[in-house]
Write a protein that holds these residues in place. Structure first.
Motif, mmCIF file in Angstrom:
data_model
loop_
_atom_site.group_PDB
_atom_site.id
_atom_site.type_symbol
_atom_site.label_atom_id
_atom_site.label_comp_id
_atom_site.label_asym_id
_atom_site.label_seq_id
_atom_site.Cartn_x
_atom_site.Cartn_y
_atom_site.Cartn_z
ATOM 1 N N GLY A 199 0.807 -1.232 0.000
ATOM 2 C CA GLY A 199 0.000 0.000 0.000
ATOM 3 C C GLY A 199 0.838 1.279 0.000
ATOM 4 O O GLY A 199 0.313 2.377 -0.170
ATOM 5 N N GLU A 200 2.160 1.132 0.201
ATOM 6 C CA GLU A 200 3.057 2.305 0.194
ATOM 7 C C GLU A 200 3.766 2.404 -1.155
ATOM 8 O O GLU A 200 3.900 1.385 -1.833
ATOM 9 N N PRO A 201 4.237 3.538 -1.595
ATOM 10 C CA PRO A 201 4.065 4.847 -0.937
ATOM 11 C C PRO A 201 2.643 5.392 -1.197
ATOM 12 O O PRO A 201 2.101 5.146 -2.278
ATOM 13 N N ASN A 202 2.085 6.129 -0.243
ATOM 14 C CA ASN A 202 0.676 6.500 -0.388
ATOM 15 C C ASN A 202 0.369 7.974 -0.140
ATOM 16 O O ASN A 202 -0.791 8.383 -0.246
ATOM 17 N N ASN A 203 1.379 8.824 0.254
ATOM 18 C CA ASN A 203 1.066 10.231 0.601
ATOM 19 C C ASN A 203 -0.210 10.228 1.464
ATOM 20 O O ASN A 203 -1.216 10.835 1.106
ATOM 21 N N PHE A 204 -0.128 9.496 2.556
ATOM 22 C CA PHE A 204 -1.298 9.165 3.385
ATOM 23 C C PHE A 204 -2.210 10.358 3.613
ATOM 24 O O PHE A 204 -1.758 11.417 4.039
ATOM 25 N N LYS A 205 -3.464 10.142 3.320
ATOM 26 C CA LYS A 205 -4.506 11.163 3.473
ATOM 27 C C LYS A 205 -4.105 12.476 2.799
ATOM 28 O O LYS A 205 -4.317 13.557 3.351
ATOM 29 N N HIS A 206 -3.512 12.350 1.622
ATOM 30 C CA HIS A 206 -3.097 13.485 0.790
ATOM 31 C C HIS A 206 -2.087 14.398 1.474
ATOM 32 O O HIS A 206 -1.901 15.541 1.068
ATOM 33 N N ARG A 207 -1.391 13.810 2.498
ATOM 34 C CA ARG A 207 -0.302 14.591 3.093
ATOM 35 C C ARG A 207 0.933 14.402 2.211
ATOM 36 O O ARG A 207 1.041 13.421 1.475
ATOM 37 N N ASN A 208 1.795 15.381 2.313
ATOM 38 C CA ASN A 208 3.020 15.274 1.521
ATOM 39 C C ASN A 208 4.006 14.356 2.245
ATOM 40 O O ASN A 208 4.646 14.760 3.209
ATOM 41 N N TRP A 224 9.123 -0.619 3.726
ATOM 42 C CA TRP A 224 9.363 0.821 3.586
ATOM 43 C C TRP A 224 8.036 1.572 3.660
ATOM 44 O O TRP A 224 7.000 1.083 3.198
ATOM 45 N N ASN A 225 8.137 2.793 4.150
ATOM 46 C CA ASN A 225 6.969 3.667 4.188
ATOM 47 C C ASN A 225 7.391 5.084 3.817
ATOM 48 O O ASN A 225 8.477 5.534 4.199
ATOM 49 N N ASP A 226 6.551 5.775 3.027
ATOM 50 C CA ASP A 226 6.814 7.199 2.795
ATOM 51 C C ASP A 226 6.157 7.974 3.926
ATOM 52 O O ASP A 226 5.015 7.693 4.306
ATOM 53 N N ALA A 227 6.917 8.920 4.491
ATOM 54 C CA ALA A 227 6.425 9.691 5.643
ATOM 55 C C ALA A 227 6.776 11.160 5.440
ATOM 56 O O ALA A 227 7.601 11.501 4.576
#
Ligand code: MAN
Ligand code: CA
Length: 241
Positions: A199-208, A224-227
């Motif tokens: 499910g990553e990278p996802n810019n979770f909840k439209h955050r950068n 890995w996760n995009d944060a």
């Protein structure tokens, strides 16, 4: 008998001759004596010249023979000397190479002792430093640079495995800050092998979310996760040896 045999074979005793006749006889005797002496010494000279010539011939022949024997010997000695010189050059170059190699190994050993002492971990040709405090992605990156290292660059599955087993949420040197969706390592190399958690990278909840962290799903090979780069996390530095 004092006398001189004339052409007719008669013996001429000049003491019995009158004065003019004696004088003629004497002259004749003297000239002929000189001629005879000359002819004797001429013969000796011929013999001497012939003898010398023979001697010279013998010497020349001996010289030829000895030269014929000596030249190949000289030749083989020269070749042997060239071969010895070539071998000496080779040994000198090997010595030079080994001396440099020894210096290089000594330097590596000193580095190894230095980094190991400061708590760095060694894996497959690199040292890794795991921070004990948390920072933003940029501050973490700067910290690694100050340590003469970079924020970790993961190049293959083995390296990903080694990092995952450290069981810590840590920044690594991957970002898409420059162009959204284009992931680049801090050394400017593009992303080839990637290990995103599902499910990553996802810019979770439209955050950068432009910076990459090792996620807490340590049981998964891909974690890995995009944060958000402003988040505070531990970080992982890497130094190639
Ligand atoms: C948190 C953040 C996100 C991540 C999600 C996954 O919100 O770590 O970056 O994508 O969890 O659920
Ligand atoms: Ca994310």
């Amino acid at each position: 008998m004092k006398g001189h045999r004339d052409e007719s074979g008669m013996v001429l005793d000049i003491r019995n001759l009158s004065s003019p006749a004696r004088s003629v006889g004497l002259n004749r005797f003297t000239n002929e004596s000189v001629e005879a002496a000359a002819s004797v010494s001429g013969g000796k000279l011929h013999k001497w010249i012939a003898g010398s010539f023979c001697l010279l011939c013998i010497l020349q022949a001996a010289l030829n023979v000895s030269l014929r024997l000596a030249l190949p010997l000289q030749d083989s000695m020269n070749k042997e000397r060239e071969e010895q010189k070539r071998q000496l050059d080779y040994i000198a170059s090997q010595l030079n190479f080994l001396t440099k190699e020894r210096e290089e190994l000594k330097r590596k050993l000193e580095d190894f002792a230095h980094y190991a002492q400061q708590g760095w971990l060694y894996f497959n040709g690199s040292f890794y430093y795991i921070s004990s405090i948390t920072k933003t992605w940029q501050d973490s990156r700067d910290d690694c640079l100050q340590r003469g290292a970079v924020l970790a660059i993961i190049s293959n599955t083995e390296e990903q495995e080694f990092i995952r087993l450290q069981q810590k949420v840590m920044w690594i040197g991957l970002t898409d800050r420059e162009t959204e969706g284009v992931w680049k390592w801090v050394d400017e190399t593009p992303l080839t092998a990637s290990f995103w958690y599902s499910g990553e990278p996802n810019n979770f909840k439209h955050r950068n979310e432009d910076c990459v962290v090792i996620n807490h799903y340590y049981d998964y090979e891909n974690n890995w996760n995009d944060a958000a780069c402003e988040n505070l996390n531990f970080w992982l530095c890497e130094k190639d040896m």
